[in-house]
Design an enzyme around this catalytic site. Structure first.
Site, short mmCIF file in Angstrom:
data_model
loop_
_atom_site.label_atom_id
_atom_site.label_comp_id
_atom_site.label_asym_id
_atom_site.label_seq_id
_atom_site.Cartn_x
_atom_site.Cartn_y
_atom_site.Cartn_z
N TYR A 60 0.42 -0.86 -0.41
CA TYR A 60 -0.38 -0.41 -0.41
C TYR A 60 0.87 0.73 0.21
O TYR A 60 0.84 2.28 0.55
CB TYR A 60 -0.97 -0.06 0.98
CG TYR A 60 -1.90 -1.25 1.25
CD1 TYR A 60 -1.89 -1.84 0.15
CD2 TYR A 60 -2.82 -1.15 2.34
CE1 TYR A 60 -3.36 -2.68 -0.25
CE2 TYR A 60 -3.67 -2.37 2.35
CZ TYR A 60 -3.96 -3.01 1.49
OH TYR A 60 -5.25 -3.53 1.48
N GLY A 213 -17.28 -2.42 -2.92
CA GLY A 213 -17.76 -2.92 -4.76
C GLY A 213 -17.11 -1.66 -4.32
O GLY A 213 -17.03 -1.28 -6.05
N GLY A 219 -23.34 4.69 -4.27
CA GLY A 219 -24.58 5.08 -5.46
C GLY A 219 -23.66 6.05 -5.82
O GLY A 219 -24.02 6.84 -7.25
N ALA A 224 -23.90 10.57 -13.89
CA ALA A 224 -22.44 10.89 -14.65
C ALA A 224 -21.18 11.45 -13.61
O ALA A 224 -20.31 12.08 -14.56
CB ALA A 224 -22.58 11.92 -15.94
#
Length: 342
Positions: A60, A213, A219, A224
C-alpha cells in the site's frame, strides 16, 4: 452494535472491532488517497470511538510508514494487521513471493515502517504457487515463535489450498491460520461458494475487503458525476462497474431511502452481519466518509430488506453446490423421511 462491541477473530481469543480501518487510502501515491493530515484525522476518529483493528499492507505504498507515525502511545491497545508477498523491488526476484527469504525481509521492513517490534496479524497477501506451502507455514510459525508476529492469516488464495495448510498446521503443531481476508460485497459474493464456508468450518475469521465494491454500492457511480474519474476508471478496469453492479447499487439505494440512511451504510450493515464475517475492512479518503461508514453499525435492516438485497445480488453457486442442494439429492439421501438438520 458499536466499534467497542468486540468480536473474536477466528479460532483465537483476539478481540477486534466489528469494522476494521483500512489504510490503503493513507497517502496519495495512487492519485485518490488522503493527505497525511486527513489520515491522522481518520485514525483518531476511528480509535477515539473504540476501534482497535487496523489493516495495512506492504503493497500500500506509504501506508505502513504513515500509520507508524500515528500509533505512538497507543500501540499495545491496537491490533495491527499487515500483509506480505507482493513484489517490493522490480529488479529483485526474491523481493516478491511467499518464500522464506521474502517473508522475513518483508516482516522486518514492516516492523521498521510501523515503528513497532511485533505485528498482531500477518496475512499472506497473494497466493504464490511457486513456493511449497509447507515452507510458508513453517516460516509463519517461526515468526510466531520468535514473537515478531502473534497471529497469521491468508488472503487471495484458493479455498482448498488454505484448507490443506490449516490441516497440516494442526497435524504438525504449527501456528494455525486465524483470519481470511477476501473480496466480499453485494456486487461480489463469489466467496460464498467455498471460501467463507471453509473459513467457518476451519476457524478463520473473515475480514472482507472492498465491502462497498470499490465505491459502487455507495451510489457514487450511478450517474455521470463520477464519469471519467481515475477511481471509476480503476474500478471499471477491475470489472466492478457494469449494468449488473449498478442495478444492485440501485436496490441498495432504494433500501437506504426506506431506512433513512446512506447507501454505503446499507451495504456495510448487510456485510457486517453475514455468516462468518468478523470485520469488514472500511476505507475512506475523508473524515466525513469514515464517519458515514461507521454509522452502518447503527443501521438495522428488516428481514424483508435483507431478502431484497440477497435476491438482487444472488449468484449461481455452481457445481457441486447446486446439485447437492437440489431435490434429487435430498430424495436419494433421505427419501420421504423427515431428518432435521442441526
Amino acid at each position: 452494535m458499536s466499534l467497542d462491541t468486540y468480536r473474536l477473530l477466528g479460532r483465537s481469543g483476539l478481540r477486534v472491532s466489528p469494522l476494521a480501518l483500512g489504510t490503503a487510502t493513507f497517502g496519495n501515491e495512487w492519485g485518490w488517497g488522503s493527505s497525511a493530515e486527513d489520515a491522522r484525522t481518520l485514525f483518531s476518529t476511528y480509535v477515539d470511538r473504540g476501534g482497535n483493528f487496523i489493516d495495512t499492507a506492504a503493497a500500500y505504498g506509504g501506508s505502513e510508514e504513515l500509520l507508524g507515525s500515528l500509533v505512538a502511545g497507543r500501540r499495545d491497545s491496537l491490533v495491527l494487521a499487515t500483509k506480505y508477498s507482493t513484489l517490493r523491488r522490480p529488479d529483485d526476484p526474491n523481493s516478491g513471493g511467499s518464500h522464506r527469504k521474502n517473508l522475513f525481509a518483508s516482516v522486518e521492513n514492516s516492523l521498521r515502517r510501523l515503528r513497532t517490534d511485533y505485528l498482531d496479524l500477518l496475512h499472506v497477501h497473494v497466493w504464490d504457487a511457486r513456493t511449497p506451502f509447507e515452507e510458508v507455514l513453517r516460516g509463519l510459525d517461526d515468526l510466531v515463535r520468535s514473537g515478531k508476529v502473534l497471529y497469521v492469516g491468508m488472503s487471495n488464495a484458493p479455498a482448498w489450498e488454505i484448507a490443506r495448510m490449516q490441516a497440516v498446521a494442526d497435524l504438525r503443531g504449527w501456528s494455525p491460520l486465524v483470519a481470511l481476508q477476501v473480496e466480499y460485497s453485494l456486487i461480489n459474493r463469489a466467496a460464498e461458494r467455498d471460501l467463507i464456508p471453509m473459513a467457518s468450518a476451519l476457524g478463520l475469521g473473515v475480514t472482507p475487503f472492498s465491502p462497498l465494491g470499490g465505491g459502487v454500492l455507495s451510489g457514487k457511480y450511478s450517474g455521470a458525476a463520477e464519469a471519467g474519474t481515475s477511481r471509476r476508471e480503476f474500478n471499471a478496469a477491475l470489472g466492478m462497474v457494469n449494468p449488473r453492479t449498478l442495478g444492485i447499487a440501485e436496490v441498495v439505494r432504494s433500501v437506504a431511502l426506506e431506512v433513512g440512511c446512506a447507501p454505503a451504510q446499507v451495504a456495510l450493515a448487510w456485510n457486517v452481519r453475514r455468516p462468518g464475517v468478523v470485520a469488514p475492512v472500511v476505507g475512506a479518503r475523508t473524515p466525513e466518509q469514515l464517519v458515514g461508514n461507521l454509522g452502518a453499525l447503527e443501521v438495522a435492516l428488516t428481514a424483508g430488506q435483507v431478502a431484497r438485497l440477497d435476491e438482487a445480488s444472488a449468484i449461481d453457486l455452481g457445481y457441486p453446490h447446486d446439485v447437492l442442494s437440489g431435490d434429487h439429492i435430498r430424495t436419494v439421501l433421505s427419501g420421504e423421511l423427515k431428518v432435521e438438520s442441526r
